[in-house]
Design a protein around this motif. Structure first.
Motif, PDB file in Angstrom:
ATOM      1  N   ALA A   8      -4.753  -9.250 -11.045  1.00 63.84           N
ATOM      2  CA  ALA A   8      -3.291  -9.101 -11.054  1.00 63.84           C
ATOM      3  C   ALA A   8      -2.872  -7.803 -10.372  1.00 63.84           C
ATOM      4  N   ILE A   9      -3.557  -6.711 -10.669  1.00 67.48           N
ATOM      5  CA  ILE A   9      -3.229  -5.420 -10.059  1.00 67.48           C
ATOM      6  C   ILE A   9      -3.472  -5.470  -8.554  1.00 67.48           C
ATOM      7  N   THR A  10      -4.607  -6.034  -8.152  1.00 68.05           N
ATOM      8  CA  THR A  10      -4.921  -6.149  -6.729  1.00 68.05           C
ATOM      9  C   THR A  10      -3.881  -6.997  -6.013  1.00 68.05           C
ATOM     10  N   SER A  11      -3.461  -8.085  -6.619  1.00 72.63           N
ATOM     11  CA  SER A  11      -2.450  -8.955  -6.010  1.00 72.63           C
ATOM     12  C   SER A  11      -1.133  -8.231  -5.828  1.00 72.63           C
ATOM     13  N   ILE A  12      -0.737  -7.452  -6.822  1.00 76.29           N
ATOM     14  CA  ILE A  12       0.517  -6.703  -6.727  1.00 76.29           C
ATOM     15  C   ILE A  12       0.444  -5.688  -5.602  1.00 76.29           C
ATOM     16  N   VAL A  13      -0.679  -4.978  -5.497  1.00 75.89           N
ATOM     17  CA  VAL A  13      -0.833  -3.979  -4.443  1.00 75.89           C
ATOM     18  C   VAL A  13      -0.820  -4.643  -3.068  1.00 75.89           C
ATOM     19  N   LEU A  14      -1.537  -5.750  -2.929  1.00 74.98           N
ATOM     20  CA  LEU A  14      -1.641  -6.403  -1.622  1.00 74.98           C
ATOM     21  C   LEU A  14      -0.403  -7.198  -1.248  1.00 74.98           C
ATOM     22  N   PHE A  15       0.188  -7.909  -2.187  1.00 71.75           N
ATOM     23  CA  PHE A  15       1.213  -8.882  -1.831  1.00 71.75           C
ATOM     24  C   PHE A  15       2.553  -8.691  -2.524  1.00 71.75           C
ATOM     25  N   GLY A  16       2.706  -7.687  -3.341  1.00 73.14           N
ATOM     26  CA  GLY A  16       3.965  -7.503  -4.054  1.00 73.14           C
ATOM     27  C   GLY A  16       3.899  -8.186  -5.413  1.00 73.14           C
ATOM     28  N   ALA A  17       4.944  -8.070  -6.171  1.00 67.32           N
ATOM     29  CA  ALA A  17       4.928  -8.552  -7.550  1.00 67.32           C
ATOM     30  C   ALA A  17       4.733 -10.059  -7.652  1.00 67.32           C
ATOM     31  N   THR A  18       5.441 -10.824  -6.845  1.00 66.89           N
ATOM     32  CA  THR A  18       5.271 -12.277  -6.870  1.00 66.89           C
ATOM     33  C   THR A  18       5.420 -12.817  -5.463  1.00 66.89           C
ATOM     34  N   PRO A  19       4.706 -13.891  -5.131  1.00 67.08           N
ATOM     35  CA  PRO A  19       4.824 -14.444  -3.800  1.00 67.08           C
ATOM     36  C   PRO A  19       6.226 -14.897  -3.448  1.00 67.08           C
ATOM     37  N   GLY A  20       7.036 -15.267  -4.427  1.00 72.11           N
ATOM     38  CA  GLY A  20       8.367 -15.777  -4.138  1.00 72.11           C
ATOM     39  C   GLY A  20       9.439 -14.711  -4.074  1.00 72.11           C
ATOM     40  N   MET A  21       9.064 -13.438  -4.236  1.00 68.78           N
ATOM     41  CA  MET A  21      10.094 -12.413  -4.255  1.00 68.78           C
ATOM     42  C   MET A  21      10.685 -12.205  -2.864  1.00 68.78           C
ATOM     43  N   ALA A  22      11.909 -11.701  -2.831  1.00 72.68           N
ATOM     44  CA  ALA A  22      12.589 -11.476  -1.553  1.00 72.68           C
ATOM     45  C   ALA A  22      11.843 -10.431  -0.733  1.00 72.68           C
ATOM     46  N   GLN A  23      11.943 -10.570   0.575  1.00 71.92           N
ATOM     47  CA  GLN A  23      11.281  -9.634   1.459  1.00 71.92           C
ATOM     48  C   GLN A  23      11.998  -8.296   1.460  1.00 71.92           C
ATOM     49  N   ASP A  24      11.206  -7.235   1.591  1.00 72.06           N
ATOM     50  CA  ASP A  24      11.763  -5.899   1.753  1.00 72.06           C
ATOM     51  C   ASP A  24      11.881  -5.544   3.224  1.00 72.06           C
ATOM     52  N   SER A  25      11.156  -6.243   4.078  1.00 73.16           N
ATOM     53  CA  SER A  25      11.067  -5.905   5.488  1.00 73.16           C
ATOM     54  C   SER A  25      12.101  -6.674   6.295  1.00 73.16           C
ATOM     55  N   LYS A  26      13.128  -5.986   6.694  1.00 72.96           N
ATOM     56  CA  LYS A  26      14.170  -6.585   7.529  1.00 72.96           C
ATOM     57  C   LYS A  26      13.707  -6.543   8.984  1.00 72.96           C
ATOM     58  N   SER A  27      14.187  -7.494   9.778  1.00 73.02           N
ATOM     59  CA  SER A  27      13.876  -7.476  11.207  1.00 73.02           C
ATOM     60  C   SER A  27      15.153  -7.220  11.996  1.00 73.02           C
ATOM     61  N   PRO A  28      15.039  -6.479  13.100  1.00 69.75           N
ATOM     62  CA  PRO A  28      16.210  -6.285  13.949  1.00 69.75           C
ATOM     63  C   PRO A  28      16.645  -7.612  14.567  1.00 69.75           C
ATOM     64  N   ALA A  29      17.919  -7.774  14.802  1.00 71.77           N
ATOM     65  CA  ALA A  29      18.453  -9.028  15.343  1.00 71.77           C
ATOM     66  C   ALA A  29      17.815  -9.392  16.683  1.00 71.77           C
ATOM     67  N   GLU A  30      17.453  -8.401  17.478  1.00 73.73           N
ATOM     68  CA  GLU A  30      16.913  -8.668  18.811  1.00 73.73           C
ATOM     69  C   GLU A  30      15.398  -8.888  18.830  1.00 73.73           C
ATOM     70  N   ALA A  31      14.727  -8.799  17.684  1.00 71.68           N
ATOM     71  CA  ALA A  31      13.265  -8.944  17.632  1.00 71.68           C
ATOM     72  C   ALA A  31      12.846 -10.335  18.100  1.00 71.68           C
ATOM     73  N   LYS A  32      11.767 -10.362  18.871  1.00 69.82           N
ATOM     74  CA  LYS A  32      11.292 -11.622  19.436  1.00 69.82           C
ATOM     75  C   LYS A  32       9.770 -11.564  19.586  1.00 69.82           C
TER      76      LYS A  32
END
Length: 145
Positions: A8-32
């Motif tokens: 559980a601790i390893t999963s939280i460190v690697l992937f965040g609290a839950t797989p379904g949680m909202a992303q923290d990483s926003k992308s710029p509108a022009e990213a391609k």
């Protein structure tokens, strides 16, 4: 510490609290993200050299030693696979259809059997989760001789 607790601790460190949680990483509108050397309908031989292009963002490694710098990510190659809906809010699987390039690679030689294959690039953050607005290439179809 029990195996379950360690997992559980390893999963939280690697992937965040839950797989379904909202992303923290926003992308710029022009990213391609795009294929540099392949286009829809190409006929190729295996192993296939696949070059990954990216504009509007930078490349950074994944995982525990990864880089959570804003506007960065690493490539994932989807082979005969598709991500949509809630799949775009969870870590991208790692298997023969979802190939990770977490060291920041920008090209790879991929062995594919003869026949038609769909390919798509998806940029993931340091935890392998697609950005919020996902940065994905068009799906292309190639034929391997």
């Amino acid at each position: 510490m029990s195996f379950k607790a360690l997992f559980a601790i390893t999963s939280i460190v690697l992937f965040g609290a839950t797989p379904g949680m909202a992303q923290d990483s926003k992308s710029p509108a022009e990213a391609k993200v795009y294929f540099v050397n392949l286009k829809d309908g190409d006929t190729v031989t295996s192993p296939v050299l696949i070059q990954f292009g990216l504009s509007g963002m930078g490349i950074a490694p994944a995982g525990l030693q990864g880089d959570a710098t804003a506007n960065t990510g690493h490539h994932h190659l989807l082979i005969n696979a598709e991500l949509k809906g809630d799949d775009l809010k969870a870590p991208i699987p790692a298997d023969e259809r979802h190939v990770h390039f977490g060291k920041g690679q920008t090209e790879a030689r991929v062995s594919l059997p003869a026949g038609r294959h769909t390919l798509q690039l998806v940029l993931g953050d340091w935890t392998h989760i697609p950005h919020d607005k996902p940065v994905m290439s068009e799906r292309i179809t190639i034929t391997v001789r």
